[in-house]
Scaffold this motif. Structure first.
Motif, PDB file in Angstrom:
ATOM      1  N   MET A 139      -4.106  13.370   1.398  1.00  6.58           N
ATOM      2  CA  MET A 139      -4.865  12.753   0.338  1.00  6.58           C
ATOM      3  C   MET A 139      -3.943  11.819  -0.444  1.00  6.58           C
ATOM      4  SD  MET A 139      -6.784  14.303  -3.010  1.00  6.58           S
ATOM      5  CE  MET A 139      -7.866  15.400  -2.175  1.00  6.58           C
ATOM      6  N   VAL A 140      -4.436  10.657  -0.776  1.00  2.00           N
ATOM      7  CA  VAL A 140      -3.665   9.687  -1.549  1.00  2.00           C
ATOM      8  C   VAL A 140      -3.766  10.078  -3.018  1.00  2.00           C
ATOM      9  CG1 VAL A 140      -3.463   7.258  -2.179  1.00  2.00           C
ATOM     10  CG2 VAL A 140      -4.073   7.877   0.154  1.00  2.00           C
ATOM     11  N   SER A 141      -2.620  10.134  -3.675  1.00  2.46           N
ATOM     12  CA  SER A 141      -2.573  10.543  -5.079  1.00  2.46           C
ATOM     13  C   SER A 141      -3.067   9.435  -6.004  1.00  2.46           C
ATOM     14  CB  SER A 141      -1.135  10.898  -5.457  1.00  2.46           C
ATOM     15  OG  SER A 141      -0.347   9.717  -5.484  1.00  2.46           O
ATOM     16  N   THR A 142      -3.250   9.806  -7.258  1.00  6.47           N
ATOM     17  CA  THR A 142      -3.620   8.836  -8.288  1.00  6.47           C
ATOM     18  C   THR A 142      -2.570   7.740  -8.361  1.00  6.47           C
ATOM     19  OG1 THR A 142      -4.732  10.577  -9.531  1.00  6.47           O
ATOM     20  CG2 THR A 142      -4.169   8.578 -10.744  1.00  6.47           C
ATOM     21  N   LYS A 143      -1.313   8.109  -8.262  1.00  4.98           N
ATOM     22  CA  LYS A 143      -0.228   7.129  -8.313  1.00  4.98           C
ATOM     23  C   LYS A 143      -0.388   6.083  -7.206  1.00  4.98           C
ATOM     24  CE  LYS A 143       4.812   6.868  -8.532  1.00  4.98           C
ATOM     25  NZ  LYS A 143       6.069   7.614  -8.424  1.00  4.98           N
ATOM     26  N   GLY A 144      -0.727   6.522  -6.005  1.00  7.25           N
ATOM     27  CA  GLY A 144      -0.929   5.599  -4.893  1.00  7.25           C
ATOM     28  C   GLY A 144      -2.129   4.696  -5.104  1.00  7.25           C
ATOM     29  N   ARG A 145      -3.219   5.257  -5.578  1.00  4.62           N
ATOM     30  CA  ARG A 145      -4.425   4.454  -5.833  1.00  4.62           C
ATOM     31  C   ARG A 145      -4.170   3.428  -6.931  1.00  4.62           C
ATOM     32  NH1 ARG A 145      -6.701   9.478  -6.318  1.00  4.62           N
ATOM     33  NH2 ARG A 145      -7.572   8.942  -8.350  1.00  4.62           N
ATOM     34  N   TYR A 146      -3.497   3.850  -7.984  1.00  6.53           N
ATOM     35  CA  TYR A 146      -3.191   2.918  -9.076  1.00  6.53           C
ATOM     36  C   TYR A 146      -2.239   1.821  -8.613  1.00  6.53           C
ATOM     37  CZ  TYR A 146      -5.315   6.060 -12.581  1.00  6.53           C
ATOM     38  OH  TYR A 146      -6.172   6.818 -13.330  1.00  6.53           O
ATOM     39  N   ALA A 147      -1.253   2.187  -7.806  1.00  8.08           N
ATOM     40  CA  ALA A 147      -0.308   1.180  -7.301  1.00  8.08           C
ATOM     41  C   ALA A 147      -1.045   0.113  -6.502  1.00  8.08           C
ATOM     42  CB  ALA A 147       0.774   1.841  -6.447  1.00  8.08           C
ATOM     43  N   LEU A 148      -2.000   0.521  -5.684  1.00  5.41           N
ATOM     44  CA  LEU A 148      -2.787  -0.452  -4.925  1.00  5.41           C
ATOM     45  C   LEU A 148      -3.596  -1.354  -5.844  1.00  5.41           C
ATOM     46  CD1 LEU A 148      -4.126   1.577  -1.868  1.00  5.41           C
ATOM     47  CD2 LEU A 148      -2.565  -0.371  -1.829  1.00  5.41           C
ATOM     48  N   ARG A 149      -4.211  -0.771  -6.855  1.00  4.51           N
ATOM     49  CA  ARG A 149      -4.990  -1.582  -7.810  1.00  4.51           C
ATOM     50  C   ARG A 149      -4.114  -2.606  -8.507  1.00  4.51           C
ATOM     51  NH1 ARG A 149      -8.125   3.007 -11.058  1.00  4.51           N
ATOM     52  NH2 ARG A 149      -7.648   1.554 -12.749  1.00  4.51           N
ATOM     53  N   VAL A 150      -2.928  -2.190  -8.908  1.00  2.00           N
ATOM     54  CA  VAL A 150      -2.000  -3.091  -9.588  1.00  2.00           C
ATOM     55  C   VAL A 150      -1.548  -4.199  -8.646  1.00  2.00           C
ATOM     56  CG1 VAL A 150       0.328  -3.239 -10.565  1.00  2.00           C
ATOM     57  CG2 VAL A 150      -1.206  -1.398 -11.275  1.00  2.00           C
ATOM     58  N   MET A 151      -1.225  -3.842  -7.421  1.00  3.72           N
ATOM     59  CA  MET A 151      -0.777  -4.841  -6.449  1.00  3.72           C
ATOM     60  C   MET A 151      -1.881  -5.855  -6.154  1.00  3.72           C
ATOM     61  SD  MET A 151       2.438  -4.258  -5.743  1.00  3.72           S
ATOM     62  CE  MET A 151       2.815  -4.944  -4.126  1.00  3.72           C
ATOM     63  N   VAL A 152      -3.122  -5.407  -6.098  1.00  6.08           N
ATOM     64  CA  VAL A 152      -4.248  -6.324  -5.894  1.00  6.08           C
ATOM     65  C   VAL A 152      -4.359  -7.276  -7.074  1.00  6.08           C
ATOM     66  CG1 VAL A 152      -6.780  -6.471  -5.760  1.00  6.08           C
ATOM     67  CG2 VAL A 152      -5.548  -4.841  -4.325  1.00  6.08           C
ATOM     68  N   GLU A 153      -4.221  -6.746  -8.283  1.00  9.74           N
ATOM     69  CA  GLU A 153      -4.283  -7.617  -9.465  1.00  9.74           C
ATOM     70  C   GLU A 153      -3.154  -8.646  -9.448  1.00  9.74           C
ATOM     71  OE1 GLU A 153      -4.280  -7.670 -14.321  1.00  9.74           O
ATOM     72  OE2 GLU A 153      -5.030  -5.895 -13.279  1.00  9.74           O
ATOM     73  N   LEU A 154      -1.945  -8.201  -9.120  1.00  9.76           N
ATOM     74  CA  LEU A 154      -0.819  -9.146  -9.063  1.00  9.76           C
ATOM     75  C   LEU A 154      -1.023 -10.185  -7.961  1.00  9.76           C
ATOM     76  CD1 LEU A 154       2.230  -6.777  -9.688  1.00  9.76           C
ATOM     77  CD2 LEU A 154       1.111  -8.328 -11.320  1.00  9.76           C
ATOM     78  N   ALA A 155      -1.610  -9.779  -6.850  1.00  5.76           N
ATOM     79  CA  ALA A 155      -1.892 -10.721  -5.757  1.00  5.76           C
ATOM     80  C   ALA A 155      -2.868 -11.799  -6.221  1.00  5.76           C
ATOM     81  CB  ALA A 155      -2.450  -9.978  -4.543  1.00  5.76           C
ATOM     82  N   ALA A 156      -3.844 -11.398  -7.009  1.00 12.75           N
ATOM     83  CA  ALA A 156      -4.841 -12.349  -7.509  1.00 12.75           C
ATOM     84  C   ALA A 156      -4.222 -13.336  -8.501  1.00 12.75           C
ATOM     85  CB  ALA A 156      -5.991 -11.600  -8.163  1.00 12.75           C
ATOM     86  N   ARG A 157      -3.148 -12.957  -9.150  1.00 12.53           N
ATOM     87  CA  ARG A 157      -2.490 -13.798 -10.151  1.00 12.53           C
ATOM     88  C   ARG A 157      -1.526 -14.813  -9.544  1.00 12.53           C
ATOM     89  NH1 ARG A 157      -2.634 -12.104 -15.511  1.00 12.53           N
ATOM     90  NH2 ARG A 157      -4.241 -10.549 -15.758  1.00 12.53           N
ATOM     91  N   GLY A 158      -1.120 -14.614  -8.303  1.00 16.04           N
ATOM     92  CA  GLY A 158      -0.202 -15.559  -7.672  1.00 16.04           C
ATOM     93  C   GLY A 158       1.250 -15.178  -7.889  1.00 16.04           C
TER      94      GLY A 158
END
Length: 181
Positions: free
Chosen positions: A1-20
């Motif tokens: 199971m992916v932890s909260t830390k892993g899920r949050y890290a993915l969300r943050v990385m997606v946001e940073l990807a959208a910012r350039g």
């Protein structure tokens, strides 16, 4: 199971990807957008910086940004930073001692195949695809359709000896096999 830390890290990385790659995004801004406490997010960002996935800049105009283009990250590489291992059982985990029962273990081959499926799945999705999906673009067919999942899981309903978790596992396997070929 992916932890909260892993899920949050993915969300943050997606946001940073959208910012350039040019813009450093302040921690406070990321925390607000992602609805994550700053303190918890700081710990996540520390591990992402340590592993070189993001760059951090202190002071006025500081914050975080990706260290390379989103297409060069995989979901697997991000999760492995936060989770260590995505192995479904301890004997296949990162730095696991060789199992003395591996050669005669009836379930070992199954776990090994599942481990490979998980790894192939997450290594086959780039951050660029994930960011495209979150922005309403069709980032890839890897996202499970909830209706298809319910239908497929329903096909296993009523089979003797199968719990709900077993039916879901069989449905995931059936969908993965369909997607892979």
């Amino acid at each position: 199971m992916v932890s909260t830390k892993g899920r949050y890290a993915l969300r943050v990385m997606v946001e940073l990807a959208a910012r350039g790659l040019e813009e450093f995004v302040p921690l406070k801004e990321i925390a607000e957008h992602q609805e994550i406490s700053e303190k918890y997010l700081e710990a996540i960002m520390k591990s992402l910086v340590k592993e070189g996935l993001v760059l951090g800049l202190r002071g006025k105009g500081g914050g975080y940004r990706l260290s390379k283009p989103p297409a060069q990250y995989t979901v697997g590489s991000i999760l492995k930073v936060t989770e260590g291992s995505l192995a479904p059982v301890a004997c296949l985990g990162q730095n696991a001692a060789p199992c003395p029962r591996a050669e005669r273990c009836a379930t070992y081959p199954m776990w090994k195949r599942l481990n490979q499926l998980i790894d192939d799945f997450f290594e086959g999705i780039t951050l660029e695809q994930l960011a495209g999906e979150s922005q309403g673009q069709n980032g890839g067919h890897y996202v499970f359709d909830r209706q298809r999942m319910k239908f497929t899981a329903g096909a296993f309903r009523g089979r003797r000896g199968f719990r709900a978790a077993d039916r879901v596992s069989m449905a995931v396997k059936a969908i993965a096999e369909e997607m892979m070929g």
